[in-house]
Design a protein around this motif. Structure first.
Motif, PDB file in Angstrom:
ATOM      1  N   LEU A 167     -18.693  60.343  31.960  1.00 12.16           N
ATOM      2  CA  LEU A 167     -18.983  61.563  32.700  1.00 12.16           C
ATOM      3  C   LEU A 167     -20.065  61.287  33.744  1.00 12.16           C
ATOM      4  O   LEU A 167     -21.081  60.668  33.423  1.00 12.16           O
ATOM      5  N   ILE A 168     -19.835  61.717  34.978  1.00 13.86           N
ATOM      6  CA  ILE A 168     -20.892  61.695  35.979  1.00 13.86           C
ATOM      7  C   ILE A 168     -21.409  63.114  36.161  1.00 13.86           C
ATOM      8  O   ILE A 168     -20.671  64.090  35.957  1.00 13.86           O
ATOM      9  N   HIS A 169     -22.677  63.241  36.544  1.00 13.99           N
ATOM     10  CA  HIS A 169     -23.227  64.579  36.767  1.00 13.99           C
ATOM     11  C   HIS A 169     -24.208  64.554  37.926  1.00 13.99           C
ATOM     12  O   HIS A 169     -24.862  63.538  38.205  1.00 13.99           O
ATOM     13  N   ALA A 170     -24.288  65.684  38.610  1.00 15.50           N
ATOM     14  CA  ALA A 170     -25.269  65.896  39.678  1.00 15.50           C
ATOM     15  C   ALA A 170     -25.849  67.287  39.446  1.00 15.50           C
ATOM     16  O   ALA A 170     -25.393  68.287  40.009  1.00 15.50           O
ATOM     17  N   GLU A 213     -22.579  48.722  33.704  1.00 18.25           N
ATOM     18  CA  GLU A 213     -23.086  47.511  34.351  1.00 18.25           C
ATOM     19  C   GLU A 213     -22.959  47.546  35.870  1.00 18.25           C
ATOM     20  O   GLU A 213     -23.727  46.926  36.581  1.00 18.25           O
ATOM     21  N   ARG A 214     -21.953  48.275  36.390  1.00 18.91           N
ATOM     22  CA  ARG A 214     -21.724  48.272  37.830  1.00 18.91           C
ATOM     23  C   ARG A 214     -22.132  49.592  38.478  1.00 18.91           C
ATOM     24  O   ARG A 214     -21.825  49.849  39.634  1.00 18.91           O
ATOM     25  N   SER A 215     -22.843  50.442  37.731  1.00 24.92           N
ATOM     26  CA  SER A 215     -23.068  51.820  38.159  1.00 24.92           C
ATOM     27  C   SER A 215     -23.760  51.937  39.510  1.00 24.92           C
ATOM     28  O   SER A 215     -23.235  52.554  40.443  1.00 24.92           O
ATOM     29  N   ALA A 216     -24.971  51.386  39.648  1.00 26.81           N
ATOM     30  CA  ALA A 216     -25.773  51.633  40.843  1.00 26.81           C
ATOM     31  C   ALA A 216     -25.229  50.913  42.077  1.00 26.81           C
ATOM     32  O   ALA A 216     -25.593  51.263  43.198  1.00 26.81           O
ATOM     33  N   GLU A 219     -19.685  51.736  45.119  1.00 26.71           N
ATOM     34  CA  GLU A 219     -19.434  52.680  46.205  1.00 26.71           C
ATOM     35  C   GLU A 219     -18.547  53.823  45.721  1.00 26.71           C
ATOM     36  O   GLU A 219     -18.707  54.966  46.148  1.00 26.71           O
ATOM     37  N   ARG A 220     -17.643  53.523  44.805  1.00 21.57           N
ATOM     38  CA  ARG A 220     -16.772  54.576  44.273  1.00 21.57           C
ATOM     39  C   ARG A 220     -17.576  55.618  43.500  1.00 21.57           C
ATOM     40  O   ARG A 220     -17.326  56.821  43.605  1.00 21.57           O
ATOM     41  N   LEU A 221     -18.553  55.154  42.739  1.00 21.86           N
ATOM     42  CA  LEU A 221     -19.394  56.079  41.979  1.00 21.86           C
ATOM     43  C   LEU A 221     -20.276  56.898  42.917  1.00 21.86           C
ATOM     44  O   LEU A 221     -20.448  58.109  42.736  1.00 21.86           O
ATOM     45  N   ARG A 222     -20.840  56.250  43.946  1.00 25.03           N
ATOM     46  CA  ARG A 222     -21.654  56.975  44.924  1.00 25.03           C
ATOM     47  C   ARG A 222     -20.834  58.068  45.606  1.00 25.03           C
ATOM     48  O   ARG A 222     -21.301  59.198  45.775  1.00 25.03           O
ATOM     49  N   ALA A 223     -19.609  57.752  45.973  1.00 27.36           N
ATOM     50  CA  ALA A 223     -18.748  58.727  46.633  1.00 27.36           C
ATOM     51  C   ALA A 223     -18.411  59.886  45.706  1.00 27.36           C
ATOM     52  O   ALA A 223     -18.332  61.043  46.137  1.00 27.36           O
ATOM     53  N   ALA A 224     -18.227  59.597  44.415  1.00 24.77           N
ATOM     54  CA  ALA A 224     -17.903  60.656  43.457  1.00 24.77           C
ATOM     55  C   ALA A 224     -19.085  61.597  43.254  1.00 24.77           C
ATOM     56  O   ALA A 224     -18.910  62.826  43.169  1.00 24.77           O
TER      57      ALA A 224
END
Length: 246
Positions: A167-170, A213-216, A219-224
């Motif tokens: 889960l990602i959250h902002a 491990e690849r979170s920060a 680019e896909r996570l940043r865009a999401a």
């Protein structure tokens, strides 16, 4: 006696309703008087990495730097575009780290009687002074399932006996601070965009399969994460009647 009790209950309910109506009218009139605003965004430059659930409660929370993502700049840009139809938005300077350092959310029910921690900070740390109001956007906090607290921007893994969920959250909250008295005129935490998932959280969030491990560096996570902010911000500002026509 029962009749008198009912009368007292009815009178108390009427007084509460009148008080709520008067408070809404005062808030609405104060918002109506605002012409110039400055936008402060400080959701932080770190992303939390949280494991929770049946097998994750013993794991210590981690964090990763996301300063290169420019999320606060994105928020100021988007808020300026949204608010520009109603207010004259002026650029302001402030110590972002000072706002991001405040961890306790004054939107939470337990804090309703406390003085808002951002009031003095707007008075002392934002320039120029003298605008009608300042829109302050900072981290909010929520529970992840029935386990850990999570706040701000983050990536979480929630584990059950049968499955693991990413889960990602902002999570953020918006305050309107009076530029003269520095009272908080209105405040609201951003609501969930979709609350139908297996793991629910009180704020903008969405499923993700990105490993820690690849979170920060993803680019896909940043865009999401940016998408959560871009989609939720107009809804939150609209709920606060800050957008023209809302």
């Amino acid at each position: 006696m029962r009749r008198i009790a009912f009368l007292w209950v009815g009178l108390a309910a009427a007084c509460i309703a009148l008080g709520a109506a008067a408070a809404f009218e005062t808030r609405a009139s104060r918002l109506q008087a605002i012409k110039t605003v400055g936008i402060v965004s400080a959701i932080g430059e770190e992303m939390s990495l949280t494991r929770a659930g049946l097998t994750g409660l013993g794991n210590a929370a981690q964090s990763a730097s996301i300063s290169a993502w420019g999320l606060d700049e994105l928020i100021v840009q988007q808020a300026t575009k949204l608010l520009g139809g109603r207010f004259r938005v002026q650029p302001v300077s402030y110590r972002r780290a000072a706002f991001a350092a405040i961890r306790d959310s004054a939107v939470a029910p337990v804090n309703l009687l406390r003085s808002d921690p951002f009031k003095e900070l707007v008075r002392s740390d934002v320039t120029p002074q003298g605008l009608d109001a300042y829109i302050v956007i900072t981290r909010a906090r929520s529970k992840l399932g029935n386990g850990r607290n999570v706040e701000g921007v983050g990536l979480a893994e929630y584990r059950t006996l049968l499955a693991d969920y990413g889960l990602i959250h902002a999570l953020y909250e918006v305050r309107v601070v009076d530029g003269k008295s520095f009272d908080v005129i209105e405040k609201r935490a951003a609501a969930p965009l979709d609350n139908t998932g297996t793991v629910r959280i009180a704020g903008p969030s969405g499923p993700v399969d990105e490993p820690f491990e690849r979170s920060a560096s993803s680019e896909r996570l940043r865009a999401a994460i940016a998408d959560l902010i871009i989609r939720s911000l107009p809804l939150t500002l609209g709920d606060m009647h800050l957008i023209e026509g809302q």
